[in-house]
Scaffold this motif. Structure first.
Motif, PDB file in Angstrom:
ATOM      1  N   GLU A   1       0.807  -1.214   0.000  1.00 15.55           N
ATOM      2  CA  GLU A   1       0.000   0.000   0.000  1.00 15.55           C
ATOM      3  C   GLU A   1       0.844   1.270   0.000  1.00 15.55           C
ATOM      4  O   GLU A   1       0.330   2.349  -0.314  1.00 15.55           O
ATOM      5  N   SER A   2       2.127   1.162   0.364  1.00  7.56           N
ATOM      6  CA  SER A   2       2.956   2.361   0.531  1.00  7.56           C
ATOM      7  C   SER A   2       3.874   2.628  -0.648  1.00  7.56           C
ATOM      8  O   SER A   2       4.789   3.447  -0.528  1.00  7.56           O
ATOM      9  N   LYS A   3       3.673   1.996  -1.760  1.00  2.00           N
ATOM     10  CA  LYS A   3       4.517   2.255  -2.931  1.00  2.00           C
ATOM     11  C   LYS A   3       4.272   3.680  -3.426  1.00  2.00           C
ATOM     12  O   LYS A   3       3.164   4.044  -3.800  1.00  2.00           O
ATOM     13  N   GLY A   4       5.323   4.467  -3.428  1.00  4.15           N
ATOM     14  CA  GLY A   4       5.214   5.859  -3.827  1.00  4.15           C
ATOM     15  C   GLY A   4       4.658   6.758  -2.741  1.00  4.15           C
ATOM     16  O   GLY A   4       4.518   7.965  -2.939  1.00  4.15           O
ATOM     17  N   ASN A   5       4.311   6.209  -1.585  1.00  4.77           N
ATOM     18  CA  ASN A   5       3.758   7.000  -0.487  1.00  4.77           C
ATOM     19  C   ASN A   5       4.201   6.375   0.832  1.00  4.77           C
ATOM     20  O   ASN A   5       3.686   5.337   1.240  1.00  4.77           O
ATOM     21  N   LYS A   6       5.167   6.999   1.492  1.00  6.95           N
ATOM     22  CA  LYS A   6       5.715   6.456   2.729  1.00  6.95           C
ATOM     23  C   LYS A   6       4.827   6.722   3.938  1.00  6.95           C
ATOM     24  O   LYS A   6       5.109   6.210   5.025  1.00  6.95           O
ATOM     25  N   GLU A   7       3.785   7.517   3.781  1.00  4.48           N
ATOM     26  CA  GLU A   7       2.941   7.833   4.924  1.00  4.48           C
ATOM     27  C   GLU A   7       2.289   6.585   5.499  1.00  4.48           C
ATOM     28  O   GLU A   7       2.214   6.408   6.718  1.00  4.48           O
ATOM     29  N   ILE A   8       1.798   5.703   4.614  1.00  2.87           N
ATOM     30  CA  ILE A   8       1.135   4.493   5.079  1.00  2.87           C
ATOM     31  C   ILE A   8       2.112   3.606   5.834  1.00  2.87           C
ATOM     32  O   ILE A   8       1.773   3.037   6.891  1.00  2.87           O
ATOM     33  N   LEU A   9       3.343   3.497   5.328  1.00  3.72           N
ATOM     34  CA  LEU A   9       4.338   2.660   5.990  1.00  3.72           C
ATOM     35  C   LEU A   9       4.686   3.221   7.373  1.00  3.72           C
ATOM     36  O   LEU A   9       4.728   2.473   8.368  1.00  3.72           O
ATOM     37  N   ILE A  10       4.926   4.528   7.456  1.00  3.12           N
ATOM     38  CA  ILE A  10       5.265   5.139   8.746  1.00  3.12           C
ATOM     39  C   ILE A  10       4.101   5.006   9.724  1.00  3.12           C
ATOM     40  O   ILE A  10       4.290   4.657  10.900  1.00  3.12           O
ATOM     41  N   LEU A  11       2.893   5.262   9.239  1.00  6.56           N
ATOM     42  CA  LEU A  11       1.728   5.158  10.112  1.00  6.56           C
ATOM     43  C   LEU A  11       1.507   3.722  10.573  1.00  6.56           C
ATOM     44  O   LEU A  11       1.187   3.473  11.741  1.00  6.56           O
ATOM     45  N   GLY A  12       1.698   2.771   9.669  1.00  2.73           N
ATOM     46  CA  GLY A  12       1.507   1.368  10.039  1.00  2.73           C
ATOM     47  C   GLY A  12       2.522   0.896  11.064  1.00  2.73           C
ATOM     48  O   GLY A  12       2.174   0.187  12.021  1.00  2.73           O
ATOM     49  N   ILE A  13       3.789   1.282  10.887  1.00  2.00           N
ATOM     50  CA  ILE A  13       4.820   0.880  11.844  1.00  2.00           C
ATOM     51  C   ILE A  13       4.588   1.560  13.197  1.00  2.00           C
ATOM     52  O   ILE A  13       4.719   0.939  14.256  1.00  2.00           O
ATOM     53  N   THR A  14       4.206   2.851  13.164  1.00  2.00           N
ATOM     54  CA  THR A  14       3.929   3.557  14.412  1.00  2.00           C
ATOM     55  C   THR A  14       2.751   2.927  15.149  1.00  2.00           C
ATOM     56  O   THR A  14       2.783   2.774  16.383  1.00  2.00           O
ATOM     57  N   ALA A  15       1.732   2.540  14.406  1.00  2.00           N
ATOM     58  CA  ALA A  15       0.575   1.884  15.032  1.00  2.00           C
ATOM     59  C   ALA A  15       0.983   0.553  15.665  1.00  2.00           C
ATOM     60  O   ALA A  15       0.502   0.198  16.753  1.00  2.00           O
ATOM     61  N   PHE A  16       1.879  -0.181  15.010  1.00  3.09           N
ATOM     62  CA  PHE A  16       2.338  -1.448  15.576  1.00  3.09           C
ATOM     63  C   PHE A  16       3.148  -1.213  16.855  1.00  3.09           C
ATOM     64  O   PHE A  16       3.034  -1.975  17.827  1.00  3.09           O
ATOM     65  N   ILE A  17       3.970  -0.162  16.858  1.00  7.50           N
ATOM     66  CA  ILE A  17       4.723   0.173  18.077  1.00  7.50           C
ATOM     67  C   ILE A  17       3.767   0.478  19.220  1.00  7.50           C
ATOM     68  O   ILE A  17       3.928  -0.025  20.343  1.00  7.50           O
ATOM     69  N   PHE A  18       2.753   1.278  18.930  1.00  4.58           N
ATOM     70  CA  PHE A  18       1.801   1.654  19.978  1.00  4.58           C
ATOM     71  C   PHE A  18       0.965   0.454  20.424  1.00  4.58           C
ATOM     72  O   PHE A  18       0.539   0.381  21.585  1.00  4.58           O
TER      73      PHE A  18
END
Length: 678
Positions: free
Chosen positions: A493-510
């Motif tokens: 989902e994050s190809k060309g858009n890193k926002e989804i990747l950052i948000l997904g990883i941050t959500a997993f951390i939380f």
């Protein structure tokens, strides 16, 4: 002459508390006081005349108040029966009469409460400080309750004014025809009123009767403004938005957390200014430390010192800055876990579990020994020892950041052992916080209840072990079934858009943070495990995520280290420099020696050389001692002086840590690895 006037007033103030609520009895008491005064047969002097006139005036006011109350009751009944008034007009007029009734009753009660307070003061002993303190406390409570009632009355007046405006609008609408636009605006107004009623929380009324809630007197302070006339409009707007600061009698400062009207967006400009100031000043401080060969984090600490209470005192939202800095710890430990694969964790888990436990037990034993020699309470000795046994995980992770480390010929990597022990200490931090209420009770308990306290500690240890087992099972399930598909979905989902990747990883951390918090384990462990689980997906995944998260971590780490500087007090360190240096060197040397001793017993013979590096990394005090120390001071476990000593020793040990670390690296690490580690 004095005695006669005093007896008349004393008869008035000797009224029992239960009779203060009846206005008729108030008047009888006043008349009785006048009769007693007249019966003395003394010559009317000026002071007697004053007493007599005062009693007559009070009696007349009470009679007049009863007459007015009867008229108000009749007026309310007349308004309710008047068919020519609309419902809004009736509501407004009745509400106004009721407010006036309440004002009369409260004024009368205030008079007799003051008289009762005078009676209580005259009956007390002026030499008894405890009695005077209790009287002062009762007067303070009465004033607070009076202030709350007055505030509620003012709010009711505002509501009455609103009803009056609505009544006038209804009268105008009845006298003229409305245009289409006016009808639309009238519908919007009614919808807006309904919205405000739906979203408004009556937090004050709902919580004022809750157990443990106290009324407090506070000051409302607006922002400092050089020209009040020029900025009058701005101040009025801020007052309406509720952006001013409240200060209580204990000098605690409060800011708005949730406004009454949630439809208007608000921003805490004090917090914004604090973050901007820290960001701008951190740059030159970091450059200065880099120039003289110190880690940049000390520049950030210096920034906090300069802006904090011991410096310019320009940081207004200290609690908010510290809260934001905690996210720097979360992301730092996530990246530590990202470099700490499950394979490395499996290799050193026994050492990571045994080492911190042995060191903590030895520190407590030495603390009790020194406490016995110095005649310090056992609870205080135990707390200080456990507080000093912790080491700083963010600091050591900065030492290890970017270093090229790997196992050689089956040897254990020193970074794996060091990080594993530090993470275990973070787990112990949660246990210390859980045991703290037991330490408080132990300080006031008798020897007959010591066995109960020991049993309680054992139960807490059992709960921690159960929670660790539950976390291990959760991590096993996530690693086996969830983390792989989850990351592949994020990557797609994050190809060309890193926002989804950052948000997904941050959500997993939380998510992992929340799981460990619900299981009563430190949130830091959850962040570390989140990184370790993601690192199991391979080196390419680790590199991609690290490139996205590192900038966020770096900024939040600046805030974290600056928040540490807010609790550094150079003047106190200068005043007690000799004592603090002696204590700091003693703590650093003791932790280093104990770590060497413990690691000599649990490390394999082929990896004995790393004990010097690991011991050097552990030979400082964690910044979490600030948190533990503040809680212990509020709970009465330690005194203010001990708290300041813990803060100063912690700060000095963190400042000495880079020198000790570099010395250990120079001695034990081969030259190709040395540059990257230092």
């Amino acid at each position: 002459m004095k005695a006669t006037g005093f007896i008349s007033l004393w008869t008035l103030v000797s009224l029992p508390c239960g009779q203060l609520a009846n206005p008729a009895e108030h008047e009888d008491v006043v008349k009785h006081a006048i009769k007693l005064h007249r019966g003395k047969g003394a010559v009317i002097t000026q002071r007697k005349q004053w007493v007599l006139e005062s009693c007559r005036k009070l009696s007349g006011l009470l009679r007049q108040k009863n007459v007015v109350l009867n008229k108000l009751k009749n007026a309310i009944r007349a308004v309710e029966k008047d068919a020519g008034l609309s419902d809004e007009e009736k509501l407004f007029q009745v509400h106004t009469f009721e407010i006036f009734q309440k004002e009369l009753n409260e004024s009368e009660n205030s008079v007799f409460q003051a008289i009762h307070g005078l009676q209580r003061a005259l009956q007390g002993d002026y030499k008894d400080v405890v009695n005077m303190k209790e009287s002062s406390r009762q007067r303070l409570e009465a004033l607070r309750e009076a202030a709350i009632k007055e505030e509620m009355e003012y709010v009711e007046l505002l509501a009455a004014e609103k009803h009056q405006v609505e009544a006038l609008k209804n009268m105008q609408h009845q006298n003229k025809s409305l245009s289409m636009l006016d009808e639309i605006l009238e519908d919007v107004r009614k919808a807006a009123d309904r919205l405000e009623e739906e979203i408004e929380e009556h937090a004050f009324d709902d919580n004022k009767s809750v157990r443990g809630v106290n009324f407090e007197a506070v000051l409302r302070v607006e922002e400092d403004e050089a020209n009040s006339k020029r900025n009058a409009s701005k101040r009025e707007v801020e007052d309406d938005l509720g952006l001013s600061m409240l200060i209580d009698s204990q000098n605690n400062q409060y800011i708005l957390t949730k406004p009454r009207d949630s439809t208007i967006p608000r921003a805490d400009h004090h917090f914004i200014k604090d973050i901007v100031t820290i960001g701008m000043l951190s740059l030159p401080c970091g450059w200065l430390c880099t120039t003289i060969g110190l880690p940049t984090m000390f520049g950030y600490i210096i920034c906090g010192v300069l802006l904090g209470p011991s410096g310019l005192n320009s940081i207004k939202s200290i609690v908010q800055v510290e809260t934001l800095g905690e996210f720097g710890v979360f992301f730092t430990l996530f990246l530590v876990g990202l470099e700490f694969s499950p394979e490395r964790l499996r290799k050193v888990w026994k050492i990571s579990l045994q080492g911190p436990c042995y060191m903590t037990v030895l520190m407590i034993a030495f603390g009790l020994l020194w406490g016995h020699l110095l005649q310090i309470r056992p609870t205080q000795s135990v707390f200080i020892s456990t507080c000093l046994s912790l080491s700083s995980t963010p600091l050591v992770s900065r030492f290890l950041a970017g270093s090229v480390r790997g196992d050689k010929e089956g040897d254990i990597d020193y970074s794996s052992v060091l990080l594993g022990m530090l993470v275990m200490q973070d787990v112990q931090l949660g246990l210390f916080i859980a045991v703290m209420p037991t330490l408080i009770q132990a300080g006031v308990s008798t020897y007959s209840s010591i066995f109960k306290e020991i049993l309680r500690i054992l139960i807490l240890i059992g709960q921690i072990l159960f929670s660790l087992a539950a976390v291990f099972l959760v991590c096993l399930v996530i690693k086996t079934y969830l983390i792989g598909p989850y990351y592949r979905k994020l990557h797609a989902e994050s190809k060309g858009n890193k926002e989804i990747l950052i948000l997904g990883i941050t959500a997993f951390i939380f998510l992992m943070l929340t799981i460990t918090e619900l299981l009563d384990i430190s949130m830091e462990l959850g962040c570390f495990l989140a990184g370790a689980l993601i690192s199991s997906q391979g080196h390419m995944v680790t590199e991609e995520i690290m490139s996205c998260i590192e900038p966020i971590r770096d900024f939040l780490a600046i805030i974290f280290f600056a928040s540490i500087g807010l609790h550094v007090f150079p003047t106190f360190v200068i005043y007690e420099l000799t004592v603090l240096l002696f204590l700091t060197l003693s703590v650093v040397i003791m932790k280093f020696v104990l770590a060497v001793l413990v690691l000599s017993l649990i490390l394999p013979k082929t990896s004995q050389y790393i004990k010097w590096i690991v011991s050097a990394g552990l030979a400082q005090v964690s910044e979490f001692s600030f948190v533990l120390g503040s809680r212990a001071r509020r709970a009465g476990i330690i005194s203010r002086e001990v708290y300041l000593l813990i803060l100063s020793v912690t700060t000095l040990s963190l400042l000495l840590a880079p020198a000790l670390w570099r010395a250990a690296i120079m001695k034990c690490v081969p030259r190709p690895e040395r540059r990257s580690s230092t």
